[in-house]
Scaffold this active site. Sequence first.
Site, short mmCIF file in Angstrom:
data_model
loop_
_atom_site.label_atom_id
_atom_site.label_comp_id
_atom_site.label_asym_id
_atom_site.label_seq_id
_atom_site.Cartn_x
_atom_site.Cartn_y
_atom_site.Cartn_z
CG PHE A 1 -8.98 2.09 -4.72
CD1 PHE A 1 -9.11 2.29 -6.01
CD2 PHE A 1 -8.16 1.12 -4.11
CE1 PHE A 1 -8.27 1.55 -6.81
CE2 PHE A 1 -7.55 0.36 -5.16
CZ PHE A 1 -7.55 0.28 -6.44
CG HIS B 1 -4.85 5.33 -16.77
ND1 HIS B 1 -4.75 4.12 -16.05
CD2 HIS B 1 -4.58 5.00 -18.08
CE1 HIS B 1 -4.89 3.10 -16.75
NE2 HIS B 1 -4.92 3.54 -18.01
CB THR C 1 0.21 3.57 -8.37
OG1 THR C 1 0.56 2.56 -9.57
CG2 THR C 1 -1.18 3.95 -8.16
CD GLU D 1 -6.27 1.07 -20.44
OE1 GLU D 1 -6.23 0.49 -19.35
OE2 GLU D 1 -5.48 1.95 -20.60
NE ARG E 1 3.38 -0.15 -16.28
CZ ARG E 1 2.44 -0.34 -15.44
NH1 ARG E 1 1.35 0.33 -15.94
NH2 ARG E 1 2.45 -0.63 -14.27
CG ASN F 1 -2.29 8.34 -9.72
OD1 ASN F 1 -3.12 8.82 -10.22
ND2 ASN F 1 -2.09 7.01 -9.62
NE ARG G 1 0.81 7.89 -11.66
CZ ARG G 1 0.68 6.65 -12.05
NH1 ARG G 1 1.31 5.68 -12.10
NH2 ARG G 1 -0.59 6.29 -12.47
CE LYS H 1 -5.35 8.62 -13.06
NZ LYS H 1 -5.13 7.70 -11.75
CE1 TYR I 1 -8.66 3.71 -13.86
CE2 TYR I 1 -10.24 5.49 -13.92
CZ TYR I 1 -8.93 4.70 -13.74
OH TYR I 1 -8.01 5.90 -13.77
P1 CMP Z 1 -4.63 4.48 -12.61
O1 CMP Z 1 -3.48 3.82 -13.23
O2 CMP Z 1 -5.63 5.15 -13.10
O3 CMP Z 1 -5.57 3.01 -12.27
C1 CMP Z 1 -6.41 2.66 -11.28
C2 CMP Z 1 -6.14 3.69 -10.25
O4 CMP Z 1 -6.81 3.56 -8.78
C3 CMP Z 1 -4.73 4.13 -9.87
O5 CMP Z 1 -4.20 4.78 -11.11
C4 CMP Z 1 -4.85 5.01 -8.81
O6 CMP Z 1 -4.89 6.35 -8.86
C5 CMP Z 1 -6.15 4.23 -8.18
N1 CMP Z 1 -5.73 3.81 -6.72
C6 CMP Z 1 -4.85 2.72 -6.54
N2 CMP Z 1 -4.89 2.50 -5.07
C7 CMP Z 1 -5.61 3.50 -4.51
C8 CMP Z 1 -6.14 3.78 -3.44
N3 CMP Z 1 -5.65 2.98 -2.37
N4 CMP Z 1 -6.98 4.72 -3.13
C9 CMP Z 1 -7.37 5.62 -4.03
N5 CMP Z 1 -7.07 5.36 -5.44
C10 CMP Z 1 -6.17 4.29 -5.62
#
Ligand code: CMP
Length: 139
Positions: free
Chosen positions: A58, A116, A92, A127, A86, A113, A103, A10, A50
């Site tokens: 968010f 993905h 996450t 994907e 994972r 983070n 992470r 990312k 997404y």
């Molecule tokens: P990802 O695996 O890319 O898939 C969805 C993303 O949403 C997740 O990683 C997080 O980075 C993001 N995400 C999840 N919860 C929040 C949050 N509360 N605020 C901002 N981003 C979020």
Amino acid sequence: AVTRTFSIIKPDATRRNLTGAVTKMLEEAGLRVVASKRIHMTREQAEGFYAVHKERPFFGELVDFMISEPVVVQVLEGEDAVQKNRDVMGATNPADAAEGTIRKTHALSIGENSVHGSDSDENAAIEIRHFFNDDEIVG
Ligand code: CMP
């Protein structure tokens, strides 16, 4: 079984020049990079990718972040690739991620983070198709 998963390095990671550091952790976890490209996602690409999160509070922030700077999209191959990826990514929210995970080591926040990874074999296939043609994946 040897399977494939989809990964994104990312913007918070590419911005800090961590493409190699993150990829090294993926490789050391037993995953092989069988496709990789650096792209600057369009808003349409990010919203499509997404779409499952579009009702989340968010969503706007997530899309804005993912198009803020380039990302590196990758196809990873390995034994039980989705789970392996994972495990090495960690939770996450980096505050919840285990020691030694990507992470825990590199992420800045739940949004920024660093990586993905697909959450199932079925989503991995969807994907991968979102970003790669078959001839770009060289196993
Ligand atoms: P990802 O695996 O890319 O898939 C969805 C993303 O949403 C997740 O990683 C997080 O980075 C993001 N995400 C999840 N919860 C929040 C949050 N509360 N605020 C901002 N981003 C979020």
